[in-house]
Design an enzyme around this catalytic site. Structure first.
Site, PDB file in Angstrom:
ATOM      1  N   ASP A  51       4.398  -4.238  11.120  1.00 33.31           N
ATOM      2  CA  ASP A  51       3.302  -4.294  10.134  1.00 33.31           C
ATOM      3  C   ASP A  51       2.659  -5.682  10.156  1.00 33.31           C
ATOM      4  OD1 ASP A  51       5.409  -2.295   9.083  1.00 33.31           O
ATOM      5  OD2 ASP A  51       3.751  -1.858   7.719  1.00 33.31           O
ATOM      6  N   GLU A  99      -3.290  -5.404   3.970  1.00 30.55           N
ATOM      7  CA  GLU A  99      -2.164  -5.022   3.104  1.00 30.55           C
ATOM      8  C   GLU A  99      -1.100  -6.116   3.067  1.00 30.55           C
ATOM      9  OE1 GLU A  99      -0.013  -1.327   3.824  1.00 30.55           O
ATOM     10  OE2 GLU A  99       1.071  -1.665   1.947  1.00 30.55           O
ATOM     11  N   ASP A 155      -5.171  -1.647   6.937  1.00 29.44           N
ATOM     12  CA  ASP A 155      -3.761  -1.291   6.782  1.00 29.44           C
ATOM     13  C   ASP A 155      -3.162  -1.363   8.181  1.00 29.44           C
ATOM     14  OD1 ASP A 155      -1.267  -0.413   6.135  1.00 29.44           O
ATOM     15  OD2 ASP A 155      -1.968   1.164   4.779  1.00 29.44           O
ATOM     16  N   ILE A 169      -0.126  -1.003   9.370  1.00 27.37           N
ATOM     17  CA  ILE A 169       0.599   0.256   9.604  1.00 27.37           C
ATOM     18  C   ILE A 169       0.524   1.046   8.310  1.00 27.37           C
ATOM     19  CG2 ILE A 169       2.773   1.429  10.102  1.00 27.37           C
ATOM     20  CD1 ILE A 169       3.590  -0.729  11.923  1.00 27.37           C
ATOM     21  N   ASP A 170      -0.302   2.069   8.323  1.00 28.28           N
ATOM     22  CA  ASP A 170      -0.362   2.979   7.185  1.00 28.28           C
ATOM     23  C   ASP A 170       0.683   4.055   7.453  1.00 28.28           C
ATOM     24  OD1 ASP A 170      -1.257   4.321   4.908  1.00 28.28           O
ATOM     25  OD2 ASP A 170      -2.613   5.559   6.111  1.00 28.28           O
ATOM     26  N   THR A 211       4.146   3.472   6.788  1.00 26.80           N
ATOM     27  CA  THR A 211       5.294   2.749   7.360  1.00 26.80           C
ATOM     28  C   THR A 211       6.551   3.631   7.331  1.00 26.80           C
ATOM     29  OG1 THR A 211       4.329   0.675   6.624  1.00 26.80           O
ATOM     30  CG2 THR A 211       6.647   0.597   7.234  1.00 26.80           C
ATOM     31  N   SER A 224       0.471   9.221   6.523  1.00 28.90           N
ATOM     32  CA  SER A 224      -0.617   8.267   6.790  1.00 28.90           C
ATOM     33  C   SER A 224      -2.003   8.900   6.813  1.00 28.90           C
ATOM     34  CB  SER A 224      -0.376   7.539   8.120  1.00 28.90           C
ATOM     35  OG  SER A 224      -0.779   8.339   9.224  1.00 28.90           O
ATOM     36  N   LYS A 264      -3.830  12.273   8.174  1.00 30.43           N
ATOM     37  CA  LYS A 264      -4.321  13.442   7.419  1.00 30.43           C
ATOM     38  C   LYS A 264      -5.842  13.520   7.487  1.00 30.43           C
ATOM     39  CE  LYS A 264      -1.681  12.315   3.767  1.00 30.43           C
ATOM     40  NZ  LYS A 264      -0.568  11.553   4.395  1.00 30.43           N
ATOM     41  N   ARG A 266      -4.477  14.691  -2.178  1.00 33.88           N
ATOM     42  CA  ARG A 266      -3.635  13.571  -2.595  1.00 33.88           C
ATOM     43  C   ARG A 266      -3.659  13.562  -4.115  1.00 33.88           C
ATOM     44  NH1 ARG A 266      -1.720   9.691   0.577  1.00 33.88           N
ATOM     45  NH2 ARG A 266      -0.758   7.923  -0.432  1.00 33.88           N
ATOM     46  N   ASP A 301      -5.744   2.248   2.188  1.00 32.31           N
ATOM     47  CA  ASP A 301      -5.142   3.557   2.449  1.00 32.31           C
ATOM     48  C   ASP A 301      -6.201   4.648   2.633  1.00 32.31           C
ATOM     49  OD1 ASP A 301      -2.464   2.826   2.448  1.00 32.31           O
ATOM     50  OD2 ASP A 301      -2.204   3.170   0.298  1.00 32.31           O
TER      51      ASP A 301
HETATM   52  P1  AMP Z   1       1.174   8.733   2.955  1.00 28.84           P
HETATM   53  O1  AMP Z   1       1.642   8.393   4.325  1.00 28.84           O
HETATM   54  O2  AMP Z   1      -0.095   9.527   2.937  1.00 28.84           O
HETATM   55  O3  AMP Z   1       2.248   9.325   2.102  1.00 28.84           O
HETATM   56  O4  AMP Z   1       0.715   7.385   2.271  1.00 28.84           O
HETATM   57  C1  AMP Z   1       1.311   6.155   2.494  1.00 28.84           C
HETATM   58  C2  AMP Z   1       0.742   5.216   1.485  1.00 28.84           C
HETATM   59  O5  AMP Z   1       1.060   5.653   0.177  1.00 28.84           O
HETATM   60  C3  AMP Z   1       1.271   3.812   1.544  1.00 28.84           C
HETATM   61  O6  AMP Z   1       0.436   3.025   2.365  1.00 28.84           O
HETATM   62  C4  AMP Z   1       1.225   3.340   0.088  1.00 28.84           C
HETATM   63  O7  AMP Z   1       0.223   2.362  -0.108  1.00 28.84           O
HETATM   64  C5  AMP Z   1       0.833   4.576  -0.685  1.00 28.84           C
HETATM   65  N1  AMP Z   1       1.585   4.799  -1.923  1.00 28.84           N
HETATM   66  C6  AMP Z   1       2.697   4.186  -2.372  1.00 28.84           C
HETATM   67  N2  AMP Z   1       3.069   4.668  -3.590  1.00 28.84           N
HETATM   68  C7  AMP Z   1       2.163   5.619  -3.918  1.00 28.84           C
HETATM   69  C8  AMP Z   1       1.980   6.485  -5.059  1.00 28.84           C
HETATM   70  N3  AMP Z   1       2.833   6.469  -6.093  1.00 28.84           N
HETATM   71  N4  AMP Z   1       0.920   7.320  -5.047  1.00 28.84           N
HETATM   72  C9  AMP Z   1       0.065   7.357  -3.998  1.00 28.84           C
HETATM   73  N5  AMP Z   1       0.179   6.567  -2.903  1.00 28.84           N
HETATM   74  C10 AMP Z   1       1.213   5.708  -2.854  1.00 28.84           C
HETATM   75 MG    MG Z   2      -0.724   2.238   3.716  1.00 28.70          MG
END
Ligand code: AMP
Ligand code: MG
Length: 324
Positions: free
Chosen positions: A47, A70, A125, A127-128, A130, A237, A240, A254, A267
């Site tokens: 990252d 980030e 980001d 690494i989105d 992670t 990430s 999607k 989401r 994000d």
């Molecule tokens: P995903 O891979 O779509 O599940 O999203 C990953 C991202 O979710 C990370 O980069 C975080 O910034 C974000 N994240 C962390 N906690 C939360 C939360 N409670 N609600 C929504 N997104 C979050």
């Molecule tokens: Mg992210």
């Protein structure tokens, strides 16, 4: 004014470079390569190294810029993090093909310290997803340029994404009313466009793997309400957004898991624009446009709904009914 050709080329080169670095590192993390941040989320050597590489590439090609990244270089300053810091420096040196000192690498990471309140800024980001990266699944390098609160350029590197042509790894670029992608090692990009199934029942929903990031129970109720018969596609990430943009899915939900959570700009900025320039629509769960004028978070929005554009209003209505 939008992104200049120069900015477009710099952004693509920067994301490509970070994608190579991450792809080389995924699956090779060792103990001590990962840290848990103050908000309980994981961060790895890759990252930090990816943020350094993107910032260094943009700085070399563009000179001065504002970037909201980030990662925070301060997380590496502490002497307790010396092993992690050394790991980051090694990855960066390998990627740029020359030796580099820790001070320079920390300075590059620090170029991502803008606050997102200026008229024109980048957001990254490195690494989105992670958690997906560490699990060996999907993740993305997401870079966007924002002008007066509007995204004008979005680049998504998805190094582990399986492609329709059988290759692995993609780079999506959205700008000037179109979205293109490079798949695998090809040099010719392909146009990316949403696919619109004829009926909602055939529409596939994608959502987070992590139920802590998006409410799975509520999405199941929304899917049922919309009469969708296809199982949800769970993928980490901003892959999607890429999935909706190229027709692997029709809807990305989401759904807030906490009333007080505000989405982070990095994000969503690049992914949202990839979907829009591919012909889709993106709003928050209330149907409002995502508003990038409030600093590091989407303070005025809740959650996200991205669609291929065909049934967006129906999806917003179903989400409203279920979240009510
Ligand atoms: P995903 O891979 O779509 O599940 O999203 C990953 C991202 O979710 C990370 O980069 C975080 O910034 C974000 N994240 C962390 N906690 C939360 C939360 N409670 N609600 C929504 N997104 C979050
Ligand atoms: Mg992210």
């Amino acid at each position: 004014m939008g992104a200049t050709e120069h900015e477009y080329a710099a952004a693509v080169a920067a994301v490509r470079s970070a994608s190579l670095l991450c792809d080389r590192t995924q699956g090779r993390l060792v103990a001590g390569d990962t840290l848990t941040k103050g908000d309980d989320s994981p961060v790895t050597v890759a990252d930090f190294a990816a943020q350094a590489v993107v910032c260094a590439e943009l700085a070399e090609r563009l000179g001065r810029f504002d970037l909201v990244g980030e990662e925070d270089a301060a997380d590496l300053h502490d002497d307790a993090q010396v092993a992690l810091r050394d790991g980051v420096v090694e990855l960066v040196a390998h990627q740029i093909g020359r030796s580099v000192d820790a001070r320079t690498v920390l300075d590059w990471i620090g170029l991502g310290g803008a606050d997102g309140t200026t008229d024109r800024y980048w957001t990254l980001d490195p690494i989105d997803g992670t958690k997906g990266f560490v699990r060996g699944d999907q993740y993305a390098i997401a870079l966007a340029l924002i002008e007066h609160g509007e995204v004008v350029l979005g680049v998504l590197g998805c190094p582990n994404l399986p492609n329709p042509d059988g290759s692995r790894g993609a780079v999506f670029v959205a700008a000037d009313g179109r979205c293109i992608a490079w798949y695998g090692a090809t040099t010719d990009p392909v146009p990316v466009h949403v696919a619109r199934p004829g009926s909602l029942s055939a529409a596939r929903v994608c959502e987070s793997v992590e139920s802590g990031h998006s409410d799975h129970d509520q999405s199941a109720r929304i899917v049922e309400r919309l009469g969708i018969e296809v199982d949800p596609y769970r993928i980490d990430s901003q892959c999607k957004y890429a999935a909706v943009a190229r027709g692997d899915a029709s809807i990305y939900l989401r759904l807030p898991t906490r009333a007080d959570y505000r989405e982070k700009i990095w994000d969503h900025a690049a992914g949202k624009f990839v979907v829009e320039q591919a012909g889709g629509r993106v709003t928050d769960v209330t149907g409002a446009p995502l508003d990038f004028r409030h600093g590091r978070r989407l303070e005025q929005n809740r959650g996200v709904i991205a669609t291929d554009g065909a049934f967006h209003d129906e999806v917003v209505a179903a989400v409203a009914a279920v979240l009510a």
